[in-house]
Design an enzyme around this catalytic site. Structure first.
Site, PDB file in Angstrom:
ATOM      1  N   ARG A  56     -17.219  -8.441 -10.844  1.00  0.00           N
ATOM      2  CA  ARG A  56     -15.985  -7.683 -11.046  1.00  0.00           C
ATOM      3  C   ARG A  56     -16.250  -6.420 -11.865  1.00  0.00           C
ATOM      4  O   ARG A  56     -15.539  -5.429 -11.753  1.00  0.00           O
ATOM      5  CB  ARG A  56     -14.903  -8.569 -11.706  1.00  0.00           C
ATOM      6  CG  ARG A  56     -13.610  -7.840 -12.016  1.00  0.00           C
ATOM      7  CD  ARG A  56     -12.405  -8.778 -12.114  1.00  0.00           C
ATOM      8  NE  ARG A  56     -12.666  -9.956 -12.914  1.00  0.00           N
ATOM      9  CZ  ARG A  56     -12.705  -9.979 -14.257  1.00  0.00           C
ATOM     10  NH1 ARG A  56     -12.485  -8.891 -14.948  1.00  0.00           N
ATOM     11  NH2 ARG A  56     -12.957 -11.108 -14.888  1.00  0.00           N
ATOM     12  N   TYR A 109       1.205   8.402   3.049  1.00  0.00           N
ATOM     13  CA  TYR A 109       1.099   7.018   3.462  1.00  0.00           C
ATOM     14  C   TYR A 109       2.216   6.217   2.783  1.00  0.00           C
ATOM     15  O   TYR A 109       2.401   6.307   1.567  1.00  0.00           O
ATOM     16  CB  TYR A 109      -0.277   6.501   3.045  1.00  0.00           C
ATOM     17  CG  TYR A 109      -0.543   5.071   3.417  1.00  0.00           C
ATOM     18  CD1 TYR A 109      -0.700   4.700   4.746  1.00  0.00           C
ATOM     19  CD2 TYR A 109      -0.651   4.098   2.436  1.00  0.00           C
ATOM     20  CE1 TYR A 109      -0.951   3.380   5.085  1.00  0.00           C
ATOM     21  CE2 TYR A 109      -0.900   2.778   2.770  1.00  0.00           C
ATOM     22  CZ  TYR A 109      -1.049   2.431   4.094  1.00  0.00           C
ATOM     23  OH  TYR A 109      -1.293   1.135   4.416  1.00  0.00           O
ATOM     24  N   ASP A 179      -5.301  11.909  -1.897  1.00  0.00           N
ATOM     25  CA  ASP A 179      -5.723  10.911  -0.914  1.00  0.00           C
ATOM     26  C   ASP A 179      -6.316  11.692   0.256  1.00  0.00           C
ATOM     27  O   ASP A 179      -5.607  12.374   0.985  1.00  0.00           O
ATOM     28  CB  ASP A 179      -4.513  10.079  -0.483  1.00  0.00           C
ATOM     29  CG  ASP A 179      -4.883   8.943   0.462  1.00  0.00           C
ATOM     30  OD1 ASP A 179      -5.915   9.062   1.153  1.00  0.00           O
ATOM     31  OD2 ASP A 179      -4.134   7.947   0.521  1.00  0.00           O
ATOM     32  N   LYS A 204     -10.823   3.024   6.676  1.00  0.00           N
ATOM     33  CA  LYS A 204     -10.614   3.881   7.844  1.00  0.00           C
ATOM     34  C   LYS A 204     -11.933   4.520   8.288  1.00  0.00           C
ATOM     35  O   LYS A 204     -12.855   3.811   8.605  1.00  0.00           O
ATOM     36  CB  LYS A 204      -9.535   4.906   7.515  1.00  0.00           C
ATOM     37  CG  LYS A 204      -8.292   4.318   6.812  1.00  0.00           C
ATOM     38  CD  LYS A 204      -7.486   3.407   7.709  1.00  0.00           C
ATOM     39  CE  LYS A 204      -6.446   2.587   6.956  1.00  0.00           C
ATOM     40  NZ  LYS A 204      -5.526   3.359   6.107  1.00  0.00           N
TER      41      LYS A 204
HETATM   42  C1  PLP Z   1      -4.648   3.096   5.105  1.00  0.00           C
HETATM   43  C2  PLP Z   1      -4.344   4.123   4.107  1.00  0.00           C
HETATM   44  C3  PLP Z   1      -4.169   3.790   2.761  1.00  0.00           C
HETATM   45  C4  PLP Z   1      -4.237   2.369   2.270  1.00  0.00           C
HETATM   46  O1  PLP Z   1      -5.530   1.868   2.379  1.00  0.00           O
HETATM   47  P1  PLP Z   1      -5.856   0.287   2.531  1.00  0.00           P
HETATM   48  O2  PLP Z   1      -7.344   0.264   2.629  1.00  0.00           O
HETATM   49  O3  PLP Z   1      -5.148  -0.184   3.746  1.00  0.00           O
HETATM   50  O4  PLP Z   1      -5.340  -0.338   1.298  1.00  0.00           O
HETATM   51  C5  PLP Z   1      -3.907   4.800   1.861  1.00  0.00           C
HETATM   52  N1  PLP Z   1      -3.819   6.075   2.268  1.00  0.00           N
HETATM   53  C6  PLP Z   1      -3.969   6.439   3.545  1.00  0.00           C
HETATM   54  C7  PLP Z   1      -3.845   7.870   3.925  1.00  0.00           C
HETATM   55  C8  PLP Z   1      -4.237   5.471   4.521  1.00  0.00           C
HETATM   56  O5  PLP Z   1      -4.370   5.832   5.801  1.00  0.00           O
END
Ligand code: PLP
Length: 387
Positions: A56, A109, A179, A204
């Site tokens: 962790r 998101y 992000d 992603k």
């Molecule tokens: C999918 C996504 C998230 C969240 O990510 P997870 O890995 O599903 O927790 C946050 N921001 C964007 C732009 C995303 O496409």
């Protein structure tokens, strides 16, 4: 140093300091390490990001992934999490306390906006929403001495709206965070524009094969160190298995993303002419309102596009039922082309008014373009869209 090499090369060379002479990173599938006595274990228990103590706190496979992301983003350090939301939630809670204020971009998101509207407000963190496409909007909403964090997302989910990175990086006072999931570390490097923290859902494009759930935040060492001090208590730590998949994804990210990005633009251009399509959103299209900004700050155009169907939700339902190659599914950045209806899936937590405010109509479908043949995808999507 490594900085002078091209991003394509660095995607292959980065994050290798933990693997000895093994060509691929060893998987440290362990939760704990044995020490050599009380003083040794005390040192590990109290060290910043102590290696070889307890997973962790840190894990060498995860560390290799973090170093690779930091290298590509051009930041001093990075910290991985169990998911993109793990990265976002831990970063916000590491930096903000009750009474603090956050400025956030409306176009984002829906998981992030639900987190800000729900747990953050419940714990006394105030949020102001702004239009992230309007230069100056973030700075204007900052309350001096109160605003701890400015949160942006670019390209944004699902319509690929862009934030001017230089404008965001110039906001004075609070920490700025973006992000950058839809760009990946190869599509843009926001730290070069002065943005303090870059987060990714590595689930992603970075992992890139729909087989891992992983998040990461990159920035200066001291700032990442303070986020780590909170993150070990929050506990959304990255799994070494997923970090291994993250590193594997990074090795091929450049070729995958280039192919998917080129395909997305060809598909966007082709679908505009379809009689059932009201609008196509992709910043690579020459008449997109932010096309010049896209060229200035993105080294690769997004691998997604958003299609607005003239027939609304009924047409969207028919399209999802009629796909033969592309698949109806959420998520993005993998080899399979995925189509999702934003209003009833990724952004279902927003009410109709909030959906409308960010351009999510009844007929809006987000297409994450995969690695299938472009012409076959155009034919598949075209036959599925009702006219
Ligand atoms: C999918 C996504 C998230 C969240 O990510 P997870 O890995 O599903 O927790 C946050 N921001 C964007 C732009 C995303 O496409």
């Amino acid at each position: 140093m490594s900085d002078e090499r091209s991003p394509d090369t660095r995607a292959v060379t980065a994050g290798r300091s933990h693997q000895g002479t093994s060509l691929t990173p060893p998987l440290w599938a362990t939760s704990t390490w044995q020490g050599t006595g009380l003083d040794d274990i005390r040192k590990r228990a109290t060290g910043l990001r102590a290696d070889a103590f307890y997973s962790r706190y840190s894990n060498p496979t995860v560390r290799a992934f973090e170093e690779a992301v930091a290298d590509l983003e051009g930041t001093e350090d990075a910290l991985a999490f169990a998911s993109g939301m793990g990265a976002i939630a831990s970063t916000v809670f590491a930096l903000c306390s009750a009474g603090d204020h956050i400025v956030a971009q409306r176009q984002m998101y829906a998981g992030t906006s639900a987190f800000l509207e729900g747990p953050c407000r419940r714990l006394g963190i105030d949020v102001t929403w702004v239009d992230g496409t309007r230069p100056g909007a973030f700075a204007e909403a900052v309350r001096p001495g109160k605003t701890m964090l400015v949160i942006a997302e670019s390209p944004s989910n699902p319509r690929l709206d862009l934030v001017d990175l230089a404008d965001l990086g110039s906001v004075a006072g609070p920490f700025t965070m973006i992000d950058s999931t839809l760009a990946t570390p190869l599509g843009q490097q926001p730290a070069k524009f002065g943005v303090d923290l870059v987060v990714h859902s590595a689930t992603k494009g970075i992992c890139g094969h729909n087989d891992a759930t992983l998040g990461v935040v990159a920035g200066e060492r001291d700032l990442i160190g303070s986020i780590w001090a909170y993150a070990v208590l929050h506990g959304a730590s990255a799994s070494p298995f997923d970090a291994l998949n993250g590193l594997r994804g990074i090795r091929t990210l450049a070729v995958r993303q280039r192919a998917q990005s080129a395909s997305a633009l060809v598909i966007a251009t082709a679908l505009r002419g379809h009689p059932g399509v009201a609008a196509v959103h992709h910043p690579g299209l020459a008449d997109h309102p932010q096309h010049d900004l896209a060229i200035a700050q993105l080294s690769m155009m997004p691998t997604l596009l958003a299609v607005d169907l003239a027939g609304g939700v009924d047409a969207a339902r028919m399209m999802l039922d009629g796909l033969r190659i592309a698949r109806p599914a959420t998520s993005l950045g993998g080899p399979e082309t995925l189509v999702c209806h934003s209003a009833t899936s990724t952004h279902v937590s927003l009410g109709p008014d909030d959906q409308a405010a960010i351009g999510i109509t009844d007929g809006l479908l987000r297409v994450s373009v995969g690695l299938e043949d472009t012409d076959e995808l155009i034919a598949d999507l075209s036959q599925a869209i009702p006219t």
